[in-house]
Scaffold this motif. Structure first.
Motif, PDB file in Angstrom:
ATOM      1  N   ALA A  88     -47.101 -66.684  32.176  1.00  0.00           N
ATOM      2  CA  ALA A  88     -47.168 -65.226  32.296  1.00  0.00           C
ATOM      3  C   ALA A  88     -46.488 -64.537  31.121  1.00  0.00           C
ATOM      4  O   ALA A  88     -47.025 -63.574  30.552  1.00  0.00           O
ATOM      5  CB  ALA A  88     -46.530 -64.785  33.617  1.00  0.00           C
ATOM      6  N   MET A  89     -45.310 -65.002  30.723  1.00  0.00           N
ATOM      7  CA  MET A  89     -44.598 -64.372  29.615  1.00  0.00           C
ATOM      8  C   MET A  89     -45.381 -64.505  28.309  1.00  0.00           C
ATOM      9  O   MET A  89     -45.479 -63.550  27.531  1.00  0.00           O
ATOM     10  CB  MET A  89     -43.213 -64.989  29.457  1.00  0.00           C
ATOM     11  N   HIS A  90     -45.953 -65.668  28.079  1.00  0.00           N
ATOM     12  CA  HIS A  90     -46.706 -65.865  26.852  1.00  0.00           C
ATOM     13  C   HIS A  90     -47.961 -64.984  26.823  1.00  0.00           C
ATOM     14  O   HIS A  90     -48.336 -64.456  25.771  1.00  0.00           O
ATOM     15  CB  HIS A  90     -47.088 -67.333  26.696  1.00  0.00           C
ATOM     16  N   GLY A  91     -48.591 -64.828  27.982  1.00  0.00           N
ATOM     17  CA  GLY A  91     -49.747 -63.944  28.050  1.00  0.00           C
ATOM     18  C   GLY A  91     -49.375 -62.517  27.706  1.00  0.00           C
ATOM     19  O   GLY A  91     -50.091 -61.820  26.968  1.00  0.00           O
ATOM     20  N   GLY A  92     -48.239 -62.042  28.220  1.00  0.00           N
ATOM     21  CA  GLY A  92     -47.786 -60.689  27.927  1.00  0.00           C
ATOM     22  C   GLY A  92     -47.417 -60.503  26.476  1.00  0.00           C
ATOM     23  O   GLY A  92     -47.766 -59.490  25.849  1.00  0.00           O
ATOM     24  N   ILE A  93     -46.709 -61.471  25.904  1.00  0.00           N
ATOM     25  CA  ILE A  93     -46.297 -61.387  24.501  1.00  0.00           C
ATOM     26  C   ILE A  93     -47.517 -61.367  23.584  1.00  0.00           C
ATOM     27  O   ILE A  93     -47.558 -60.612  22.599  1.00  0.00           O
ATOM     28  CB  ILE A  93     -45.350 -62.549  24.161  1.00  0.00           C
ATOM     29  N   ALA A  94     -48.529 -62.163  23.891  1.00  0.00           N
ATOM     30  CA  ALA A  94     -49.751 -62.156  23.082  1.00  0.00           C
ATOM     31  C   ALA A  94     -50.436 -60.794  23.129  1.00  0.00           C
ATOM     32  O   ALA A  94     -50.956 -60.311  22.119  1.00  0.00           O
ATOM     33  CB  ALA A  94     -50.707 -63.248  23.566  1.00  0.00           C
ATOM     34  N   LEU A  95     -50.422 -60.155  24.286  1.00  0.00           N
ATOM     35  CA  LEU A  95     -51.023 -58.827  24.415  1.00  0.00           C
ATOM     36  C   LEU A  95     -50.254 -57.790  23.610  1.00  0.00           C
ATOM     37  O   LEU A  95     -50.845 -56.908  22.968  1.00  0.00           O
ATOM     38  CB  LEU A  95     -51.086 -58.411  25.885  1.00  0.00           C
ATOM     39  N   LEU A  96     -48.921 -57.859  23.632  1.00  0.00           N
ATOM     40  CA  LEU A  96     -48.116 -56.924  22.840  1.00  0.00           C
ATOM     41  C   LEU A  96     -48.427 -57.048  21.361  1.00  0.00           C
ATOM     42  O   LEU A  96     -48.518 -56.049  20.641  1.00  0.00           O
ATOM     43  CB  LEU A  96     -46.625 -57.177  23.075  1.00  0.00           C
ATOM     44  N   ALA A  97     -48.582 -58.284  20.890  1.00  0.00           N
ATOM     45  CA  ALA A  97     -48.873 -58.506  19.475  1.00  0.00           C
ATOM     46  C   ALA A  97     -50.260 -58.004  19.104  1.00  0.00           C
ATOM     47  O   ALA A  97     -50.467 -57.511  17.987  1.00  0.00           O
ATOM     48  CB  ALA A  97     -48.752 -59.993  19.148  1.00  0.00           C
ATOM     49  N   ALA A  98     -51.203 -58.096  20.030  1.00  0.00           N
ATOM     50  CA  ALA A  98     -52.595 -57.761  19.726  1.00  0.00           C
ATOM     51  C   ALA A  98     -52.883 -56.266  19.829  1.00  0.00           C
ATOM     52  O   ALA A  98     -53.834 -55.779  19.207  1.00  0.00           O
ATOM     53  CB  ALA A  98     -53.531 -58.528  20.658  1.00  0.00           C
ATOM     54  N   MET A  99     -52.106 -55.518  20.592  1.00  0.00           N
ATOM     55  CA  MET A  99     -52.415 -54.104  20.797  1.00  0.00           C
ATOM     56  C   MET A  99     -52.086 -53.274  19.563  1.00  0.00           C
ATOM     57  O   MET A  99     -51.202 -53.617  18.768  1.00  0.00           O
ATOM     58  CB  MET A  99     -51.689 -53.566  22.030  1.00  0.00           C
ATOM     59  N   ASP A 100     -52.830 -52.190  19.400  1.00  0.00           N
ATOM     60  CA  ASP A 100     -52.619 -51.312  18.246  1.00  0.00           C
ATOM     61  C   ASP A 100     -51.318 -50.542  18.339  1.00  0.00           C
ATOM     62  O   ASP A 100     -50.682 -50.256  17.317  1.00  0.00           O
ATOM     63  CB  ASP A 100     -53.775 -50.314  18.123  1.00  0.00           C
ATOM     64  N   ALA A 101     -50.897 -50.159  19.529  1.00  0.00           N
ATOM     65  CA  ALA A 101     -49.700 -49.338  19.691  1.00  0.00           C
ATOM     66  C   ALA A 101     -48.460 -50.077  19.201  1.00  0.00           C
ATOM     67  O   ALA A 101     -48.266 -51.258  19.523  1.00  0.00           O
ATOM     68  CB  ALA A 101     -49.513 -48.961  21.163  1.00  0.00           C
ATOM     69  N   PRO A 102     -47.600 -49.419  18.421  1.00  0.00           N
ATOM     70  CA  PRO A 102     -46.334 -50.039  18.035  1.00  0.00           C
ATOM     71  C   PRO A 102     -45.482 -50.332  19.269  1.00  0.00           C
ATOM     72  O   PRO A 102     -45.493 -49.578  20.246  1.00  0.00           O
ATOM     73  CB  PRO A 102     -45.662 -48.980  17.156  1.00  0.00           C
ATOM     74  N   VAL A 103     -44.743 -51.432  19.219  1.00  0.00           N
ATOM     75  CA  VAL A 103     -43.867 -51.836  20.319  1.00  0.00           C
ATOM     76  C   VAL A 103     -42.427 -51.773  19.828  1.00  0.00           C
ATOM     77  O   VAL A 103     -42.085 -52.366  18.797  1.00  0.00           O
ATOM     78  CB  VAL A 103     -44.215 -53.256  20.813  1.00  0.00           C
ATOM     79  N   LEU A 104     -41.590 -51.059  20.563  1.00  0.00           N
ATOM     80  CA  LEU A 104     -40.194 -50.847  20.203  1.00  0.00           C
ATOM     81  C   LEU A 104     -39.294 -51.467  21.261  1.00  0.00           C
ATOM     82  O   LEU A 104     -39.412 -51.152  22.442  1.00  0.00           O
ATOM     83  CB  LEU A 104     -39.914 -49.342  20.099  1.00  0.00           C
ATOM     84  N   ALA A 105     -38.399 -52.368  20.855  1.00  0.00           N
ATOM     85  CA  ALA A 105     -37.426 -52.964  21.774  1.00  0.00           C
ATOM     86  C   ALA A 105     -36.116 -52.208  21.678  1.00  0.00           C
ATOM     87  O   ALA A 105     -35.599 -51.982  20.584  1.00  0.00           O
ATOM     88  CB  ALA A 105     -37.211 -54.438  21.441  1.00  0.00           C
ATOM     89  N   SER A 106     -35.576 -51.818  22.836  1.00  0.00           N
ATOM     90  CA  SER A 106     -34.290 -51.128  22.913  1.00  0.00           C
ATOM     91  C   SER A 106     -33.299 -52.089  23.553  1.00  0.00           C
ATOM     92  O   SER A 106     -33.394 -52.408  24.737  1.00  0.00           O
ATOM     93  CB  SER A 106     -34.439 -49.859  23.764  1.00  0.00           C
ATOM     94  N   LEU A 107     -32.331 -52.572  22.766  1.00  0.00           N
ATOM     95  CA  LEU A 107     -31.524 -53.730  23.147  1.00  0.00           C
ATOM     96  C   LEU A 107     -30.071 -53.359  23.400  1.00  0.00           C
ATOM     97  O   LEU A 107     -29.483 -52.575  22.661  1.00  0.00           O
ATOM     98  CB  LEU A 107     -31.586 -54.784  22.037  1.00  0.00           C
ATOM     99  N   HIS A 108     -29.511 -53.974  24.432  1.00  0.00           N
ATOM    100  CA  HIS A 108     -28.088 -53.800  24.721  1.00  0.00           C
ATOM    101  C   HIS A 108     -27.607 -54.983  25.541  1.00  0.00           C
ATOM    102  O   HIS A 108     -28.399 -55.753  26.086  1.00  0.00           O
ATOM    103  CB  HIS A 108     -27.836 -52.491  25.477  1.00  0.00           C
ATOM    104  N   GLY A 109     -26.299 -55.153  25.607  1.00  0.00           N
ATOM    105  CA  GLY A 109     -25.740 -56.229  26.418  1.00  0.00           C
ATOM    106  C   GLY A 109     -26.165 -57.585  25.918  1.00  0.00           C
ATOM    107  O   GLY A 109     -26.066 -57.895  24.731  1.00  0.00           O
TER     108      GLY A 109
END
Length: 263
Positions: A88-109
């Motif tokens: 499931a995680m790999h499927g989601g990550i592949a979709l994030l990479a393939a989509m046109d919309a920029p993806v922004l990670a907001s990281l803490h902790g």
């Protein structure tokens, strides 16, 4: 799809063109179990199909972004649980990479294990001071997943990746910025505000051009120079034929902000 339930292990919603995917198991530092992974895949499918989405923000509820996989959930049946979670995680990550919309990670902790993989899957990352990073897999006798072995060498180089992977040491946000793992580090109290500001800036940008740029950059390492030059020529010509390009040029000469419509 919209998950606003505060009890759901993963929440997803869209506001004014900005899609939010938030890991929501704060009591265990958002450690990923199978329901969380399935929710992540479902959210990524939804956002990849939503043409109104201009940017995707990845975040974690509570004291951490993601502390890795849920080892307690894997203990009883490690192989089957790991396979279901990873699929499931790999499927989601592949979709994030393939989509046109920029993806922004907001990281803490804590950003560890698969959580680091989710962060690396984003196109841009902003981190709060005090954020702690650890690839962590070697510390539990495992190799990596969630694209970490693909993304890390591309971001920080082979030798640094070997150090991060084989020693399993924790490093801080300043080091993550120094080695190119994140784009910006901000005071912890300002993380939400700065994330929103950056997401808005991305959402107001030209989505067709952003998608072309994202694809050009992500695909570049698998191409020869000539192949990349050809792809750039094709991409620019396609952008030049859009209303957004005409608007961008007009705004430049009018000395005003452009209003992009994604067409």
């Amino acid at each position: 799809m919209s998950i606003h339930d505060s009890d759901a292990p993963l929440r997803y919603w869209v506001e004014d063109g900005i899609a939010h995917i938030r890991f929501n198991r704060p009591s265990v530092l958002n450690a990923i179990d199978v329901p969380t992974a399935n929710g992540f895949l479902e959210a990524c499918r939804a956002v990849s199909e939503d043409k109104q989405v201009r940017v995707v923000v990845l975040s974690g509820e509570g004291r951490a972004f993601i502390a890795g996989g849920d080892l307690a959930a894997m203990k009883a049946s490690p192989v089957d649980t790991a396979q279901a979670l990873i699929e499931a995680m790999h499927g989601g990550i592949a979709l994030l990479a393939a989509m046109d919309a920029p993806v922004l990670a907001s990281l803490h902790g804590a950003v560890a294990g698969g959580g680091l993989g989710v962060a690396l899957a984003a196109d841009l990352a902003i981190a709060a001071e005090g954020t702690r990073f650890n690839l962590a897999y070697v510390n539990i006798g495992a190799s990596s997943d969630c694209s970490t072995s693909w993304a890390l060498p591309r971001l920080v180089g082979m030798r640094k990746t070997m150090e991060i992977a084989l020693l399993g040491e924790t490093f801080d946000a300043a080091e993550a910025l120094r080695i190119g793992l994140v784009n910006r580090v901000v005071p912890a109290a300002a993380l939400q505000e700065e994330t929103a500001r950056l997401a808005r800036r991305l959402a107001d940008g030209p989505p067709l051009a952003q998608g072309r740029l994202k694809r050009l950059i992500r695909d570049s390492l698998g191409r020869s120079l000539q192949e990349q030059l050809d792809a750039e020529a094709t991409g620019f010509a396609a952008c030049a034929a859009t209303a957004d390009f005409a608007e961008g040029v007009a705004a430049f000469f009018d000395k005003r902000p452009a209003r992009y419509q994604g067409r």
